[in-house]
Design a protein around this motif. Sequence first.
Motif, short mmCIF file in Angstrom:
data_model
loop_
_atom_site.label_atom_id
_atom_site.label_comp_id
_atom_site.label_asym_id
_atom_site.label_seq_id
_atom_site.Cartn_x
_atom_site.Cartn_y
_atom_site.Cartn_z
N UNK A 376 -11.31 -4.02 -6.26
CA UNK A 376 -11.43 -5.16 -7.19
C UNK A 376 -12.31 -6.28 -7.24
N UNK A 377 -12.97 -6.36 -5.91
CA UNK A 377 -13.74 -7.40 -5.40
C UNK A 377 -15.08 -6.84 -5.79
N UNK A 378 -15.51 -5.67 -5.83
CA UNK A 378 -16.60 -4.87 -6.02
C UNK A 378 -17.05 -4.92 -7.58
N UNK A 379 -15.89 -4.25 -8.33
CA UNK A 379 -16.26 -4.18 -9.85
C UNK A 379 -15.56 -5.27 -10.71
N UNK A 380 -14.63 -6.17 -9.97
CA UNK A 380 -14.04 -7.34 -10.62
C UNK A 380 -13.49 -6.82 -11.98
N UNK A 381 -12.62 -5.70 -11.79
CA UNK A 381 -11.91 -5.14 -13.03
C UNK A 381 -10.36 -4.92 -12.43
N UNK A 382 -9.70 -6.10 -12.11
CA UNK A 382 -8.34 -5.67 -11.28
C UNK A 382 -7.46 -4.67 -12.02
N UNK A 383 -7.47 -4.54 -13.18
CA UNK A 383 -6.58 -3.60 -13.81
C UNK A 383 -6.97 -2.23 -13.50
N UNK A 384 -8.18 -2.00 -13.76
CA UNK A 384 -8.69 -0.84 -13.34
C UNK A 384 -8.37 -0.40 -11.83
N UNK A 385 -8.67 -1.26 -10.93
CA UNK A 385 -8.38 -1.34 -9.47
C UNK A 385 -7.07 -0.78 -9.38
N UNK A 386 -6.01 -1.40 -9.61
CA UNK A 386 -4.52 -1.02 -9.07
C UNK A 386 -4.01 0.27 -10.15
N UNK A 387 -4.55 0.20 -11.22
CA UNK A 387 -4.24 1.65 -12.05
C UNK A 387 -4.83 2.69 -11.34
N UNK A 388 -6.08 2.70 -11.22
CA UNK A 388 -6.72 3.88 -10.65
C UNK A 388 -6.05 4.33 -9.11
N UNK A 389 -5.78 3.18 -8.41
CA UNK A 389 -5.46 3.59 -7.17
C UNK A 389 -3.84 3.97 -7.28
N UNK A 390 -3.27 3.42 -8.25
CA UNK A 390 -1.61 4.05 -8.22
C UNK A 390 -1.68 5.39 -8.77
N UNK A 391 -2.50 5.67 -9.60
CA UNK A 391 -2.43 7.28 -9.90
C UNK A 391 -3.06 8.09 -8.83
#
Length: 446
Positions: A376-391
């Motif tokens: 999330x810190x690298x791309x500054x896209x928190x929704x993408x971060x937690x959704x992609x890691x969740x999947x």
Amino acid sequence: MAAGGSRILRRSRTLVITPRYWRQRLVFWLGALAIGIVSAGFARLADQAQHLFSAIAGRPDGLRFLPLLVTPLGFGLCAFVAARFVQGSQGSGIPQAIAARHLRDDAKRSGFLSLRIAVGKIVMTVLGLLCGASIGREGPTVQVGASIMLQAARWGGMVQARGLILAGSAAGIAAAFNTPLAGIVFAIEEMSRTYQARTNGIVLSAVIIAGLASLAIVGNYTYFGFTNATAELGRDWLLVLCCGILGGAFGACFSASMISLTRRIRRWRGATPLTRTLAVAILAGFLVAVIGIASNGMTFGTGYAEARSAIEGVPLPSSFFIAKFLASLASSVSGIPGGLFAPSLSVGAGLGSALGQLLGSPIGLAAVLGMAGYFSGVVQAPMTAFVIILEMTGNHDNVMALMAASVLGYGTARLITREPLYHALSRLFIADVLRQRRASAAASPT
């Protein structure tokens, strides 16, 4: 009354489905199908290339020092081919797709998205992994997917170029990692930064078709495997805070360093672009080789194996995340094609593993939270971060903890740098197009 009747008549005519409509839809569906097939094939080639390099570099005899020769030469070859024959293929590929969405001229878009660039991107990313580069295939898959979809649009006579680039990018992410939700969220949050209801059907259908094609080839799987570690509020709140804040800080440092170095390198190589491009690539390749040998080969490649072992509860060396951070930064600024997702997730897993050992928390949980905060810190896209890691990890018990770490990582990163990585890099490509346009206008006779 007559005016109202004419409006109804015009509206009814727009609902008539013509042969042209079906031809466009058929070409679009075939394009999405092609993205899924190409993504699955790309994944297999990339995995085989990494395994082959690991088999050579991991040997205990003198061949373990072979990367000191192979890696710099491989970097130089990739940079030369990209600069001379496949311009626009350098780096991740996501900034190019974002830049193409902002361009109205189809000829200018072709400088970033074309079948020639897609083929070159695949070949050179595989070659980069074959020589030990710390890169991934996710960013390249986005550029490949957008290129295929834009070409399908040209063949089908479709005019929604911006929406189709978005759809191709989302389909690439979804097919590459079997993460359909992440593909959709990535398209909305990172590629467009806005939500447009008129493109949601295009994105969704592309993700479904590409995902089904990929599933038919590689089957249903969870990219990083499963973890049973679950966050407990009383026990793990400190871990969530540390992974989010420290992960976001390190992610922002990576992003800021990459933007700054990329700008400096682009200015420095202006006088003799090819010679200095090769010099940067070879030097970066040598640094990657030295770091890889010093870490016993752990920093070579995508970092998938290391991240997966941490998620499964096996602690990584505390120095791993720093070494992988440096190897990924060197690979990213070298000018060779290659993505950031997998190496960034590997750095995050290493950071989480180190924090988990320090705080006495479950390693698997710490690795997942570290991935969320750092990415999330690298791309500054928190929704993408937690959704992609969740999947990717298949553990839905940690939704709140993942969301918290991602938001903390994003907030911390914004305090350090307000430039999102991919959008800052995309502006460099757009600036190149504008400079070329001004130069052409100045050279043309008035």
